[in-house]
Design a protein around this motif. Sequence first.
Motif, PDB file in Angstrom:
ATOM      1  N   LYS A 190      48.924  24.621  22.562  1.00 15.69           N
ATOM      2  CA  LYS A 190      48.504  23.823  21.419  1.00 15.69           C
ATOM      3  C   LYS A 190      49.467  24.073  20.258  1.00 15.69           C
ATOM      4  O   LYS A 190      50.199  25.073  20.237  1.00 15.69           O
ATOM      5  CB  LYS A 190      47.083  24.190  20.991  1.00 15.69           C
ATOM      6  CG  LYS A 190      46.944  25.622  20.478  1.00 15.69           C
ATOM      7  CD  LYS A 190      45.529  25.937  20.065  1.00 15.69           C
ATOM      8  CE  LYS A 190      45.417  27.392  19.565  1.00 15.69           C
ATOM      9  NZ  LYS A 190      44.037  27.733  19.167  1.00 15.69           N
ATOM     10  N   ILE A 191      49.479  23.177  19.313  1.00 13.24           N
ATOM     11  CA  ILE A 191      50.280  23.334  18.103  1.00 13.24           C
ATOM     12  C   ILE A 191      49.348  23.629  16.926  1.00 13.24           C
ATOM     13  O   ILE A 191      48.419  22.863  16.654  1.00 13.24           O
ATOM     14  CB  ILE A 191      51.103  22.069  17.793  1.00 13.24           C
ATOM     15  CG1 ILE A 191      52.068  21.741  18.942  1.00 13.24           C
ATOM     16  CG2 ILE A 191      51.874  22.239  16.481  1.00 13.24           C
ATOM     17  CD1 ILE A 191      53.132  22.785  19.183  1.00 13.24           C
ATOM     18  N   VAL A 192      49.560  24.742  16.270  1.00 11.86           N
ATOM     19  CA  VAL A 192      48.840  25.079  15.046  1.00 11.86           C
ATOM     20  C   VAL A 192      49.666  24.513  13.893  1.00 11.86           C
ATOM     21  O   VAL A 192      50.695  25.077  13.499  1.00 11.86           O
ATOM     22  CB  VAL A 192      48.656  26.599  14.901  1.00 11.86           C
ATOM     23  CG1 VAL A 192      47.929  26.931  13.596  1.00 11.86           C
ATOM     24  CG2 VAL A 192      47.880  27.153  16.098  1.00 11.86           C
ATOM     25  N   GLU A 193      49.231  23.374  13.364  1.00  7.97           N
ATOM     26  CA  GLU A 193      50.045  22.596  12.426  1.00  7.97           C
ATOM     27  C   GLU A 193      50.423  23.380  11.167  1.00  7.97           C
ATOM     28  O   GLU A 193      51.525  23.230  10.646  1.00  7.97           O
ATOM     29  CB  GLU A 193      49.321  21.304  12.053  1.00  7.97           C
ATOM     30  CG  GLU A 193      49.193  20.318  13.213  1.00  7.97           C
ATOM     31  CD  GLU A 193      48.696  18.960  12.752  1.00  7.97           C
ATOM     32  OE1 GLU A 193      48.453  18.796  11.536  1.00  7.97           O
ATOM     33  OE2 GLU A 193      48.552  18.058  13.599  1.00  7.97           O
ATOM     34  N   TYR A 238      57.564  30.779  14.827  1.00  8.39           N
ATOM     35  CA  TYR A 238      56.626  30.708  13.713  1.00  8.39           C
ATOM     36  C   TYR A 238      55.157  30.732  14.160  1.00  8.39           C
ATOM     37  O   TYR A 238      54.260  30.437  13.383  1.00  8.39           O
ATOM     38  CB  TYR A 238      56.905  29.451  12.880  1.00  8.39           C
ATOM     39  CG  TYR A 238      58.318  29.416  12.362  1.00  8.39           C
ATOM     40  CD1 TYR A 238      58.676  30.126  11.220  1.00  8.39           C
ATOM     41  CD2 TYR A 238      59.302  28.698  13.034  1.00  8.39           C
ATOM     42  CE1 TYR A 238      59.987  30.109  10.744  1.00  8.39           C
ATOM     43  CE2 TYR A 238      60.622  28.675  12.571  1.00  8.39           C
ATOM     44  CZ  TYR A 238      60.944  29.391  11.425  1.00  8.39           C
ATOM     45  OH  TYR A 238      62.239  29.386  10.968  1.00  8.39           O
ATOM     46  N   ASN A 239      54.949  31.048  15.454  1.00  9.30           N
ATOM     47  CA  ASN A 239      53.592  31.114  16.015  1.00  9.30           C
ATOM     48  C   ASN A 239      52.850  29.788  15.851  1.00  9.30           C
ATOM     49  O   ASN A 239      51.632  29.745  15.678  1.00  9.30           O
ATOM     50  CB  ASN A 239      52.783  32.246  15.361  1.00  9.30           C
ATOM     51  CG  ASN A 239      51.579  32.641  16.201  1.00  9.30           C
ATOM     52  OD1 ASN A 239      51.615  32.566  17.428  1.00  9.30           O
ATOM     53  ND2 ASN A 239      50.508  33.054  15.561  1.00  9.30           N
ATOM     54  N   ALA A 240      53.598  28.686  15.906  1.00  8.96           N
ATOM     55  CA  ALA A 240      52.970  27.366  15.822  1.00  8.96           C
ATOM     56  C   ALA A 240      52.560  26.869  17.211  1.00  8.96           C
ATOM     57  O   ALA A 240      51.498  26.278  17.368  1.00  8.96           O
ATOM     58  CB  ALA A 240      53.914  26.370  15.169  1.00  8.96           C
ATOM     59  N   ALA A 241      53.413  27.102  18.205  1.00  7.88           N
ATOM     60  CA  ALA A 241      53.075  26.750  19.588  1.00  7.88           C
ATOM     61  C   ALA A 241      52.355  27.933  20.221  1.00  7.88           C
ATOM     62  O   ALA A 241      52.918  29.023  20.327  1.00  7.88           O
ATOM     63  CB  ALA A 241      54.321  26.401  20.377  1.00  7.88           C
TER      64      ALA A 241
END
Length: 371
Positions: A190-193, A238-241
């Motif tokens: 998932k992507i954490v926007e 950046y811990n987005a994915a």
Amino acid sequence: MMPSKVYFTDLRTRPGMNLLDKLERLVKKAGIENIDFKEKFVAIKIHFGEPGNLAYIRPNYAARIVKIIKKLGGRPFLTDANTLYSGKRSNALDHLESAYKNGFNPLAVGCHVVIADGLKGTDYTEIPINLEYCKTAKIGTAIVDSDVIIAMTHFKGHEQAGFGGTLKNLGMGCASRGGKLELHSTSQPKIVEKNCVGCGICVKNCAHDAIHLNEKKIAYIDYDKCVGCGQCVAVCQYNAAQVVWDESSEIMNKKIAEYTYAIVKNKPAFYINFIMNVSPDCDCWSNNDYPIVPDIGIAASFDPVALDMASVDLVKNAPVLPGSKIYKDHSHDFVGEDKFKFVHPNADWEAGLNHAEKIGLGTKNYELITI
């Protein structure tokens, strides 16, 4: 079920008995000479290491195993299958170049290197198994065509499986790219926007064109194309994915056990775990973090389940290294605790070993024999 024998040697040496000699003595004590190698094609399954990662097994160890097998009349080759994620091992040309650069070349190891599933990962054979999760297993043809399987495994942590041992090395490592897709298909990231900075590195590294940037320069995933390989998770700084831990680890580990069953059924197999440089993550990353425990030793067995279970216990009973990923303070050395649960709390490695035992691949009950 009677306990399986797991043979173990530590890493202490003396003049006239170096680590390569200890490895040879270990595998002979464990019974490798009882296998009929004469004129047999012997697949030595090993991870060559993603370029930039230095935690993989040294090629010197592979060379000694090759020498033993040749002396016993076998025709060994080193092998691995292409990766699902885009990297330096996703096709045979890059994969071979990576292997050679990391020291796994015919001159150094004494045998050829064969990429098991061909140029683009499409050279595979489906093996019927009719088990709970997989009716067939898509295995690299070079491994299917071999007569004997030898697994040389760097035992370490793994971000989805919990740890990477013999079952992971074989079940995931021998799967073709299509097989790996099946093994990964229940875990889509998932992507954490709020964490996304729009750098686009995930877009560049997605082999399936499943990630794009929207009008706000925020990454989004097309789940119709996503195969759950986790490459975006690996490259995102950046811990987005992020991986969605929803039972995918449990199911993936069970599928890995079933793939391993397919690989070794009806042919002799022997397994070696190198419990050293126990990095928190797998050798597929282009870097390796500080080990979580001191170097422990080498273990070997004809039972892959017992071998992995014994290796887990050896890591459990070792102290955590100060400065490692899970080191907290000087008063807590984690002896007797599951280090892999601390590193990857959402990964369910126990499910894989339990399922492997259930389908008859081996037993978690073992007798550790130190030589």
